[in-house]
Design a protein around this motif. Structure first.
Motif, PDB file in Angstrom:
ATOM      1  N   UNK A   4       0.765  -1.071  -0.089  1.00 29.32           N
ATOM      2  CA  UNK A   4       0.053  -0.048  -0.078  1.00 29.32           C
ATOM      3  C   UNK A   4       0.991   1.088  -0.013  1.00 29.32           C
ATOM      4  N   UNK A   5       0.298   2.176  -0.678  1.00 30.79           N
ATOM      5  CA  UNK A   5       1.308   3.485  -0.676  1.00 30.79           C
ATOM      6  C   UNK A   5       0.516   4.669  -0.001  1.00 30.79           C
ATOM      7  N   UNK A   6       0.901   5.203   0.987  1.00 31.33           N
ATOM      8  CA  UNK A   6       0.440   6.299   1.635  1.00 31.33           C
ATOM      9  C   UNK A   6       0.226   7.391   0.593  1.00 31.33           C
ATOM     10  N   UNK A  21      -6.929   7.493   2.688  1.00 31.50           N
ATOM     11  CA  UNK A  21      -6.979   6.105   2.584  1.00 31.50           C
ATOM     12  C   UNK A  21      -6.983   6.117   1.125  1.00 31.50           C
ATOM     13  N   UNK A  22      -8.153   6.918   0.552  1.00 30.92           N
ATOM     14  CA  UNK A  22      -8.212   6.466  -1.158  1.00 30.92           C
ATOM     15  C   UNK A  22      -8.513   7.935  -1.536  1.00 30.92           C
ATOM     16  N   UNK A  98       2.175  13.855  -4.239  1.00 36.98           N
ATOM     17  CA  UNK A  98       2.225  13.766  -5.621  1.00 36.98           C
ATOM     18  C   UNK A  98       0.846  13.662  -6.467  1.00 36.98           C
ATOM     19  N   UNK A  99       0.718  14.989  -7.013  1.00 33.82           N
ATOM     20  CA  UNK A  99      -0.860  15.404  -7.678  1.00 33.82           C
ATOM     21  C   UNK A  99      -0.742  14.568  -8.792  1.00 33.82           C
ATOM     22  N   UNK A 100       0.265  13.844  -9.394  1.00 37.98           N
ATOM     23  CA  UNK A 100       0.133  13.087 -10.581  1.00 37.98           C
ATOM     24  C   UNK A 100      -0.853  12.194 -10.451  1.00 37.98           C
TER      25      UNK A 100
END
Length: 146
Positions: A4-6, A21-22, A98-100
């Motif tokens: 999982x990536x924060x 979370x999402x 990371x807005x991408x």
């Protein structure tokens, strides 16, 4: 088990940070309130599921009868749009580390868009000499962003 990536972000001075979370729908809103709140032609926002403010305290401004906007009281970064009548919170996409990961998929309130907004992507880029000059200037900048 998948890794999982924060999903994290915060204001430009680093005083206010959050974790999500999402992410849900990612949009740009052209309404006049968003233009003013962001000081821009539109506001990039993404729905944040499981939002936790992890450090600092955002300030809140009740910008209308239905919502409030969160921002950093130290540096002024717009952080959130929060509805009063439900749990929906949208965070400013540009505040993501990371807005991408949240490209906009829809425009909201497009009928209020500035007449020139749709053409911004078609504006010419500077020539190579101007780009080099700008890059040299950028190299002298020492960021104080957190």
């Amino acid at each position: 088990m998948p890794e999982t990536t924060d999903i994290t972000g915060g204001c430009q001075c680093g005083a206010v940070r959050y974790r999500v979370v999402a992410l849900g729908r990612s949009s740009v809103c052209h309404c006049r309130m968003c233009q003013r709140a962001f000081g821009a032609f539109y506001a990039p926002l993404v729905i944040a599921h499981g939002l936790e403010w992890t450090s600092g305290e955002r300030r809140l401004f009740a910008s209308s009868n239905i919502s409030q906007r969160g921002f950093c009281g130290d540096c002024g970064t717009p952080l959130s749009l929060e509805n009063f009548d439900d749990d929906q919170v949208e965070i400013a996409t540009g505040t993501l580390d990371d807005p991408e990961i949240a490209p906009p998929t829809v425009q909201i309130n497009h009928r209020y868009a500035c007449s020139f907004a749709d053409g911004i992507g078609g504006l010419p880029e500077p020539d190579e000499a101007a780009i080099a000059e700008n890059e040299a200037w950028n190299a002298t900048v020492v960021s104080r962003q957190g």
